[in-house]
Motif scaffolding. Structure first.
Motif, PDB file in Angstrom:
ATOM      1  N   ASN A   1     -62.674 -47.111  34.700  1.00  0.00           N
ATOM      2  CA  ASN A   1     -62.422 -47.102  36.145  1.00  0.00           C
ATOM      3  C   ASN A   1     -62.247 -48.487  36.761  1.00  0.00           C
ATOM      4  O   ASN A   1     -62.898 -48.846  37.742  1.00  0.00           O
ATOM      5  CB  ASN A   1     -63.537 -46.341  36.877  1.00  0.00           C
TER       6      ASN A   1
ATOM      7  N   GLN B   1     -56.668 -51.602  34.164  1.00  0.00           N
ATOM      8  CA  GLN B   1     -57.765 -51.479  33.196  1.00  0.00           C
ATOM      9  C   GLN B   1     -57.839 -52.697  32.282  1.00  0.00           C
ATOM     10  O   GLN B   1     -58.924 -53.154  31.926  1.00  0.00           O
ATOM     11  CB  GLN B   1     -57.600 -50.205  32.361  1.00  0.00           C
TER      12      GLN B   1
ATOM     13  N   CYS C   1     -60.789 -45.410  30.036  1.00  0.00           N
ATOM     14  CA  CYS C   1     -60.611 -44.240  30.911  1.00  0.00           C
ATOM     15  C   CYS C   1     -60.549 -44.700  32.362  1.00  0.00           C
ATOM     16  O   CYS C   1     -61.219 -45.660  32.743  1.00  0.00           O
ATOM     17  CB  CYS C   1     -61.774 -43.271  30.747  1.00  0.00           C
ATOM     18  N   TYR C   2     -59.757 -43.969  33.159  1.00  0.00           N
ATOM     19  CA  TYR C   2     -59.616 -44.402  34.547  1.00  0.00           C
ATOM     20  C   TYR C   2     -59.124 -43.260  35.417  1.00  0.00           C
ATOM     21  O   TYR C   2     -58.620 -42.235  34.934  1.00  0.00           O
ATOM     22  CB  TYR C   2     -58.683 -45.596  34.636  1.00  0.00           C
ATOM     23  N   THR C   3     -59.299 -43.470  36.731  1.00  0.00           N
ATOM     24  CA  THR C   3     -58.847 -42.479  37.704  1.00  0.00           C
ATOM     25  C   THR C   3     -57.788 -43.033  38.643  1.00  0.00           C
ATOM     26  O   THR C   3     -57.052 -42.268  39.264  1.00  0.00           O
ATOM     27  CB  THR C   3     -60.035 -41.975  38.559  1.00  0.00           C
ATOM     28  N   GLU C   4     -57.703 -44.355  38.795  1.00  0.00           N
ATOM     29  CA  GLU C   4     -56.720 -44.969  39.691  1.00  0.00           C
ATOM     30  C   GLU C   4     -56.216 -46.262  39.086  1.00  0.00           C
ATOM     31  O   GLU C   4     -56.732 -46.753  38.087  1.00  0.00           O
ATOM     32  CB  GLU C   4     -57.344 -45.234  41.068  1.00  0.00           C
TER      33      GLU C   4
ATOM     34  N   MET D   1     -52.749 -48.579  33.862  1.00  0.00           N
ATOM     35  CA  MET D   1     -53.394 -48.811  32.577  1.00  0.00           C
ATOM     36  C   MET D   1     -53.367 -50.300  32.260  1.00  0.00           C
ATOM     37  O   MET D   1     -54.392 -50.922  31.996  1.00  0.00           O
ATOM     38  CB  MET D   1     -52.690 -48.024  31.475  1.00  0.00           C
TER      39      MET D   1
ATOM     40  N   TYR E   1     -57.352 -43.515  24.989  1.00  0.00           N
ATOM     41  CA  TYR E   1     -56.984 -43.685  26.390  1.00  0.00           C
ATOM     42  C   TYR E   1     -57.062 -42.332  27.102  1.00  0.00           C
ATOM     43  O   TYR E   1     -56.704 -41.286  26.537  1.00  0.00           O
ATOM     44  CB  TYR E   1     -55.564 -44.243  26.501  1.00  0.00           C
TER      45      TYR E   1
ATOM     46  N   LYS F   1     -56.691 -40.677  31.371  1.00  0.00           N
ATOM     47  CA  LYS F   1     -56.669 -40.787  32.816  1.00  0.00           C
ATOM     48  C   LYS F   1     -57.038 -39.444  33.412  1.00  0.00           C
ATOM     49  O   LYS F   1     -56.425 -38.421  33.099  1.00  0.00           O
ATOM     50  CB  LYS F   1     -55.294 -41.228  33.334  1.00  0.00           C
ATOM     51  N   TYR F   2     -58.054 -39.473  34.270  1.00  0.00           N
ATOM     52  CA  TYR F   2     -58.535 -38.230  34.857  1.00  0.00           C
ATOM     53  C   TYR F   2     -57.529 -37.691  35.866  1.00  0.00           C
ATOM     54  O   TYR F   2     -57.121 -38.376  36.800  1.00  0.00           O
ATOM     55  CB  TYR F   2     -59.889 -38.458  35.541  1.00  0.00           C
TER      56      TYR F   2
ATOM     57  N   VAL G   1     -51.447 -40.481  31.243  1.00  0.00           N
ATOM     58  CA  VAL G   1     -51.563 -41.897  30.921  1.00  0.00           C
ATOM     59  C   VAL G   1     -50.167 -42.491  30.793  1.00  0.00           C
ATOM     60  O   VAL G   1     -49.307 -41.961  30.092  1.00  0.00           O
ATOM     61  CB  VAL G   1     -52.349 -42.112  29.611  1.00  0.00           C
TER      62      VAL G   1
END
Length: 656
Positions: free
Chosen positions: A535, A540, A560-563, A566, A583, A585-586, A590
């Motif tokens: 996040n 990232q 891993c990330y939401t906003e 990458m 990798y 992305k919620y 991705v």
């Protein structure tokens, strides 16, 4: 030392109660005069006469031991243990309590005339051990955006002129005549420049200061914000103070809950509190402090102001150690100081700071090694320092560029299990050499630290852990880093800056960083493996300089990330080896700079063996990063680690 002499009524000295063989008892209550310095002198005399030999103890009874200049340990002062009753109970104090306040229209006023404090040169105030804020505008936490700054040479100095916005002019409207004593602080990128204001032209909307020339790579108006302080007209917020030196009156706006009848206001009159000063070839040996508090050391800005120095590198500490071996601080406290906490500087060996609380700091926490590479590294390089199991928090309150832990030129040090938080610049800074030239800072271990609430939107270009130069053998592992927030660019979790080389970064959990979780400016042969990067806000992963050699290896990591993106700046251009990463992305797909994973692999040759899969953290929102989908992380041979092991352990820092 800020003052030559304090009034006798304010200089209550400690009392040497008794001396049995090898043990010297001090108490702040009694009738015969003695001080901590007197105890050291008595030990020297007793050793010279043969009355005492071997290890001795100075036992501090509960109470406060005032000093107006540092307690000095020299080469003859070896094999001494100073034992107190615990944090907050046996206090070496460089401060003096103010006379009582009286209230005038909601403001507390102390009359300092005749008590020797109106000209003492203090620039910090603590009320009930909480740092007060020198009256400023905007109030604490607020800033102006720096206007355009132009420069005119003035011999070996320069005049800088800043354009004032309407908001600034309104804030400065209460200043009459020349702005005597008013200061302006420029927070530009990673630096602080502070100056006394020379003049304000309301007609031209200009402000001028005088100081050293601006650096071309970081001028005062680059990614910059500023504020003004030290004028009575700025006194408008709870917790602020101002000293009118003409009338010798100190004004303070109380915080909610403070009681004028019981409040204790203290100003520091000493700079450093303790200095352990050996000599080349004659180090101080075997000095230990246990259960002692060091409080109320000051930092004083001269008329020249504060020149920009990364991490306020040049500033002293409350406890200074040079040319010393086997010096230890265990279960101690350094608090309410205007400078840094502890500095183990030149030729320090086999020394430690363990189980201590270092907090409410004007600048930084713990510093290790010299700023410059010593000519004789074998004799003068600081080595084998342990900083373990400490709480280091709430710094950067006087100079915003302070860091929690700062290692300059030093090798084979261990910085482990510390909780570092609430600083405006980097949490930890390791190494002090720019580029690929020689660096003696090797084989340092930074592990199991909890580093959080860093930056807070004040400065830019920082890291939770920031590394510089050739650092072969250095390991940065098992740290939990989160909430690194810069003003502009550069709020990074792990940050390998100029020339970082030979560093292993593994088993770290990094999350909630403004710019990205990992960033390498430039370096060589670093290994970034088995980390969790979670996040980042803007991106990232980032890298800056494209070089011919392999800059780093990036493998077996979870990202891993939401906003945000990458990949941020130049990740697709930098020469590095990347493989076997996971990798995710919620709530979205991705994207590798607009490419799918397969397209990214095919066009770049990177990320062989990498996958897109959900690691299944149990509950990110509540801070539970337990991996539930282990079948997915097994695809990249990820080794689970327990992030909860990072931080302070086995020690309570509460008063007792």
């Amino acid at each position: 030392m800020f003052v030559k002499k304090l009034p006798a009524v304010l200089c209550l000295m400690a009392v040497l109660v008794s001396c049995s063989e090898g043990r010297y008892h001090l108490s702040p209550r009694g009738s015969s005069l003695a001080s901590l310095d007197d105890a050291l002198e008595r030990i020297r005399e007793d050793r010279a006469s043969g009355r005492v030999s071997g290890k001795v103890e100075i036992v501090l009874a509960e109470g406060e031991y005032p000093i107006s200049s540092p307690v000095l340990f020299g080469p003859a002062d070896t094999n001494i243990a100073i034992v107190g009753k615990g944090i907050g109970r046996s206090v070496i104090s460089g401060g003096v309590a103010l006379p009582g306040f009286r209230e005038e229209d909601g403001i507390w006023v102390a009359d300092l005339s005749g008590c020797g404090l109106d000209d003492a040169g203090f620039q910090q105030l603590y009320v009930d051990d909480v740092p007060a804020v020198l009256a400023r505008t905007p109030d604490e936490g607020g800033f102006f955006v720096t206007g355009k700054v132009t420069e005119s040479p003035m011999g070996d100095m320069a005049e800088q002129t800043m354009e004032l916005s309407g908001e600034m002019l309104e804030a400065l409207s209460g200043i009459s005549g020349r702005p005597e004593g008013v200061r302006v602080s420029f927070l530009h990128s990673w630096n602080l420049t502070r100056r006394y204001v020379d003049s304000i032209s309301r007609e031209d909307s200009l402000l001028s200061v005088t100081g050293c020339s601006m650096h071309t790579w970081n001028p005062l108006d680059r990614c910059s914000q500023c504020y003004f302080d030290n004028d009575r007209s700025f006194l408008d917020a709870a917790g602020e103070w101002y000293l009118d030196r003409d009338s010798a009156r100190l004004y303070y706006m109380p915080r909610e809950g403070e009681d004028i009848s019981t409040a204790r206001a203290v100003v520091p009159v000493a700079g450093s509190l303790v200095r352990i000063e050996g000599e080349s070839g004659a180090p101080v040996r075997d000095i230990s402090f246990k259960g002692v508090s060091f409080k109320y050391g000051g930092h004083r800005m001269g008329r020249r102001g504060e020149d920009p120095k990364q991490a306020a590198s040049h500033t002293d500490a409350a406890v200074m150690v040079n040319f010393a071996e086997n010096v230890s601080f265990e279960g101690c406290e350094v608090a309410c100081v205007g400078g840094n906490g502890i500095w183990l500087r030149t030729a320090c060996r086999n020394s430690s700071v363990c189980g201590c609380s270092v907090h409410d700091l004007g600048i930084g926490g713990v510093k290790i090694g010299d700023i410059y590479i010593p000519e004789d590294e074998d004799a003068l390089l600081t080595r084998f320092i342990t900083i373990d199991n400490n709480v280091i928090r709430s710094g950067s309150r006087v100079l915003e560029t302070g860091t929690g832990v700062l290692l300059f030129q030093a090798s084979d040090c261990r910085i482990t299990h510390n909780d570092v938080s609430d600083f405006y610049y980097s949490g930890m800074s390791i190494g002090w050499n720019w580029g690929y030239g020689h660096s003696p800072s090797k084989r340092n271990t930074v592990s199991y630290n909890h580093i959080h609430n860093i930056g807070q939107g004040v400065l830019s270009d920082m890291g939770g852990i920031y590394v510089l130069g050739r650092s072969e053998g250095t390991e940065i592992c098992h740290n939990y880093i989160h909430d690194v927030r810069s003003f502009g660019y550069g709020g990074w979790g792990l940050y390998t800056d100029e020339g970082s080389t030979g560093i292993l970064m593994s088993d770290n959990l990094v999350c909630n960083c403004k710019s990205s979780s990992f960033h390498q400016h430039y370096g060589q042969d670093n290994v970034i493996t088995n980390n969790i990067f979670l996040n980042g806000k803007d991106a990232q992963l980032e890298a800056t300089r494209v070089e011919d050699h392999i800059s780093f290896t990036f493998c077996n990591n979870i990202v891993c990330y939401t906003e945000g993106m990458m990949y941020g700046i130049k990740w697709n251009e930098v020469n590095f080896d990347s493989h076997d990463n996971l990798y995710w992305k919620y709530g979205d797909t991705v994207s590798f700079n607009g490419l799918t994973l397969e397209e990214w692999q095919r066009t770049t040759g990177k990320d062989c063996g990498s996958v897109i899969a959900d690691p299944g953290f149990r509950d990110v929102g509540s801070g539970d990063f337990t991996i539930m989908n282990t079948e997915n992380t097994a695809l990249i041979a990820f080794r689970p680690f327990d992030w909860k092991e990072a931080g302070n352990c086995k020690q309570s820092f509460s008063r007792h």
